[in-house]
Design a protein around this motif. Structure first.
Motif, PDB file in Angstrom:
ATOM      1  N   ARG A  66       0.836  -1.207   0.000  1.00 41.95           N
ATOM      2  CA  ARG A  66       0.000   0.000   0.000  1.00 41.95           C
ATOM      3  C   ARG A  66       0.869   1.255   0.000  1.00 41.95           C
ATOM      4  N   GLU A  67       1.907   1.260   0.826  1.00 41.69           N
ATOM      5  CA  GLU A  67       2.778   2.427   0.902  1.00 41.69           C
ATOM      6  C   GLU A  67       3.576   2.602  -0.391  1.00 41.69           C
ATOM      7  N   GLN A  68       3.989   1.484  -0.990  1.00 47.10           N
ATOM      8  CA  GLN A  68       4.718   1.575  -2.247  1.00 47.10           C
ATOM      9  C   GLN A  68       3.837   2.182  -3.336  1.00 47.10           C
ATOM     10  N   ARG A  69       2.549   1.868  -3.306  1.00 44.21           N
ATOM     11  CA  ARG A  69       1.615   2.416  -4.291  1.00 44.21           C
ATOM     12  C   ARG A  69       1.109   3.814  -3.890  1.00 44.21           C
ATOM     13  N   ARG A  70       1.529   4.280  -2.697  1.00 40.72           N
ATOM     14  CA  ARG A  70       1.147   5.605  -2.196  1.00 40.72           C
ATOM     15  C   ARG A  70      -0.371   5.760  -2.116  1.00 40.72           C
ATOM     16  N   VAL A  71      -0.992   4.767  -1.510  1.00 37.39           N
ATOM     17  CA  VAL A  71      -2.443   4.752  -1.319  1.00 37.39           C
ATOM     18  C   VAL A  71      -2.716   4.769   0.183  1.00 37.39           C
ATOM     19  N   SER A  72      -3.611   5.626   0.626  1.00 38.28           N
ATOM     20  CA  SER A  72      -3.952   5.677   2.051  1.00 38.28           C
ATOM     21  C   SER A  72      -4.858   4.506   2.408  1.00 38.28           C
ATOM     22  N   GLN A  73      -4.955   4.222   3.700  1.00 36.91           N
ATOM     23  CA  GLN A  73      -5.859   3.161   4.153  1.00 36.91           C
ATOM     24  C   GLN A  73      -7.294   3.475   3.761  1.00 36.91           C
ATOM     25  N   LEU A  74      -7.689   4.735   3.868  1.00 36.93           N
ATOM     26  CA  LEU A  74      -9.055   5.121   3.519  1.00 36.93           C
ATOM     27  C   LEU A  74      -9.315   4.930   2.022  1.00 36.93           C
ATOM     28  N   GLU A  75      -8.362   5.344   1.201  1.00 31.87           N
ATOM     29  CA  GLU A  75      -8.546   5.202  -0.244  1.00 31.87           C
ATOM     30  C   GLU A  75      -8.635   3.737  -0.641  1.00 31.87           C
ATOM     31  N   LEU A  76      -7.779   2.900  -0.063  1.00 33.03           N
ATOM     32  CA  LEU A  76      -7.817   1.473  -0.368  1.00 33.03           C
ATOM     33  C   LEU A  76      -9.135   0.860   0.081  1.00 33.03           C
ATOM     34  N   ALA A  77      -9.591   1.266   1.264  1.00 34.83           N
ATOM     35  CA  ALA A  77     -10.859   0.757   1.770  1.00 34.83           C
ATOM     36  C   ALA A  77     -12.019   1.117   0.839  1.00 34.83           C
ATOM     37  N   LEU A  78     -12.031   2.348   0.349  1.00 35.20           N
ATOM     38  CA  LEU A  78     -13.094   2.777  -0.556  1.00 35.20           C
ATOM     39  C   LEU A  78     -13.050   1.992  -1.861  1.00 35.20           C
ATOM     40  N   ARG A  79     -11.859   1.745  -2.352  1.00 35.60           N
ATOM     41  CA  ARG A  79     -11.726   0.988  -3.600  1.00 35.60           C
ATOM     42  C   ARG A  79     -12.224  -0.446  -3.434  1.00 35.60           C
ATOM     43  N   ALA A  80     -11.920  -1.043  -2.287  1.00 39.22           N
ATOM     44  CA  ALA A  80     -12.188  -2.469  -2.077  1.00 39.22           C
ATOM     45  C   ALA A  80     -13.517  -2.733  -1.389  1.00 39.22           C
ATOM     46  N   GLY A  81     -14.279  -1.678  -1.061  1.00 41.31           N
ATOM     47  CA  GLY A  81     -15.554  -1.876  -0.385  1.00 41.31           C
ATOM     48  C   GLY A  81     -15.392  -2.337   1.046  1.00 41.31           C
ATOM     49  N   SER A  82     -14.382  -1.800   1.719  1.00 42.38           N
ATOM     50  CA  SER A  82     -14.127  -2.153   3.111  1.00 42.38           C
ATOM     51  C   SER A  82     -14.121  -0.869   3.937  1.00 42.38           C
ATOM     52  N   SER A  83     -13.454  -0.904   5.084  1.00 43.24           N
ATOM     53  CA  SER A  83     -13.342   0.289   5.928  1.00 43.24           C
ATOM     54  C   SER A  83     -11.884   0.506   6.284  1.00 43.24           C
ATOM     55  N   ALA A  84     -11.524   1.763   6.528  1.00 42.18           N
ATOM     56  CA  ALA A  84     -10.154   2.078   6.909  1.00 42.18           C
ATOM     57  C   ALA A  84      -9.787   1.374   8.213  1.00 42.18           C
ATOM     58  N   ARG A  85     -10.750   1.210   9.080  1.00 37.47           N
ATOM     59  CA  ARG A  85     -10.509   0.532  10.365  1.00 37.47           C
ATOM     60  C   ARG A  85     -10.135  -0.927  10.136  1.00 37.47           C
ATOM     61  N   HIS A  86     -10.843  -1.582   9.209  1.00 34.82           N
ATOM     62  CA  HIS A  86     -10.535  -2.993   8.925  1.00 34.82           C
ATOM     63  C   HIS A  86      -9.147  -3.109   8.294  1.00 34.82           C
ATOM     64  N   ILE A  87      -8.814  -2.204   7.352  1.00 38.62           N
ATOM     65  CA  ILE A  87      -7.491  -2.238   6.725  1.00 38.62           C
ATOM     66  C   ILE A  87      -6.413  -2.055   7.792  1.00 38.62           C
ATOM     67  N   SER A  88      -6.660  -1.138   8.729  1.00 41.53           N
ATOM     68  CA  SER A  88      -5.700  -0.905   9.804  1.00 41.53           C
ATOM     69  C   SER A  88      -5.530  -2.157  10.660  1.00 41.53           C
ATOM     70  N   PHE A  89      -6.622  -2.806  10.983  1.00 44.72           N
ATOM     71  CA  PHE A  89      -6.564  -4.018  11.797  1.00 44.72           C
ATOM     72  C   PHE A  89      -5.804  -5.140  11.083  1.00 44.72           C
ATOM     73  N   VAL A  90      -6.004  -5.245   9.769  1.00 46.56           N
ATOM     74  CA  VAL A  90      -5.288  -6.273   9.001  1.00 46.56           C
ATOM     75  C   VAL A  90      -3.795  -5.987   9.021  1.00 46.56           C
ATOM     76  N   GLU A  91      -3.425  -4.724   8.800  1.00 47.44           N
ATOM     77  CA  GLU A  91      -2.010  -4.372   8.714  1.00 47.44           C
ATOM     78  C   GLU A  91      -1.298  -4.529  10.049  1.00 47.44           C
TER      79      GLU A  91
END
Length: 273
Positions: free
Chosen positions: A24-49
């Motif tokens: 994610r950092e290599q692609r310069r994408v925030s947790q929120l942006e990735l969550a929106l793209r994938a239909g998830s939540s920034a909180r879930h992405i944070s928990f996974v990471e």
């Protein structure tokens, strides 16, 4: 600071969270942006990471797709999360890939008299037509022993390099292309190849080619190469498979060399006719 993305055994040891964060950092994408793209939540992405949550196989593949993770490295993410690899890696000579082999052979043969070849992720040549072998004619047998490597053959001081009239420009183009591939795939074999060919000496005489008798409006950086006393100019085009489902197929690239001027086209048509 450079983030290194690893794979294989190291991936399983490190866990999926740090790997996913690195991509994610290599692609310069925030947790929120990735969550929106994938239909998830920034909180879930944070928990996974951070390892507080284990993503489902479906979610992990979705995240990898939106981060444009290479197919081989998607398998590494799955292994790190405790899942089986999703994408097979079938040897190119396997009967299951017969259609692929026949297709690329027909493609590069049909491109004659112009040069065309197929390389894998390490730039090893898996197929080449007569136009390519014409350019490699006269090279030392030691360089032509399989597996042929397209970049090594091009930049080696006993390979094609002495014949390339604009070697400094073309060398810079190839090395920059390799750097982009290394950033995308994080391949140690590719990095080792880059370090090898980048260390090849560049002749003092290497520079820009002489101006042609008639001005040519090049539409891309050409490779200007001598062949049997003639100066030929080519521009390169690279094609890959769309949405591949196999690691081997995902890493194949078809490179075609188009004549950059009418004189080159005429010479090739007469040479292979």
């Amino acid at each position: 600071m450079t983030t290194t993305v690893t794979s294989g055994t190291a991936s399983r040891t490190e866990g999926v969270g740090p790997l996913l964060r690195a991509w994610r950092e290599q692609r310069r994408v925030s947790q929120l942006e990735l969550a929106l793209r994938a239909g998830s939540s920034a909180r879930h992405i944070s928990f996974v990471e951070t390892g507080r949550s284990r993503p489902s196989e479906e979610m992990l593949l979705r995240l990898a797709e939106h981060l444009d993770v290479p197919v081989r490295e998607r398998n590494a993410l799955l292994l790190a999360a405790g899942y089986a690899p999703h994408y097979p890696e079938t040897p190119l000579d396997d009967p299951a890939l017969e259609v692929v082999r026949e297709g690329i052979e027909r493609l590069i043969s049909g491109f004659e008299p112009y040069p065309a070849l197929v390389v894998d992720a390490r730039y090893d040549v898996v197929a080449a037509n007569r136009g390519v072998m014409m350019l490699f004619d006269g090279m030392p047998e030691s360089l032509l022993t399989p597996p042929l490597n397209a970049v090594r053959l091009t930049l080696h001081p006993r390979g094609l390099a002495p014949r390339i009239r604009n070697l400094r420009e073309w060398r810079g183009h190839l090395l920059e292309q390799m750097r982009r591939q290394i950033a995308l795939h994080r391949s140690e074999p590719l990095r080792a190849l880059y370090e090898e060919v980048a260390a090849f000496p560049v002749p003092d005489t290497a520079g820009s080619p002489e101006e042609p008798a008639e001005p040519v409006a090049y539409f891309a950086l050409p490779m200007v190469v001598e062949h049997e006393g003639r100066t030929l100019s080519f521009v390169s085009s690279i094609s890959t498979f769309n949405t591949p489902m196999d690691v081997t197929v995902a890493e194949l690239a078809v490179e075609t060399l188009l004549p950059a001027d009418p004189a080159t086209a005429k010479y090739l048509q007469s040479w292979l006719s």
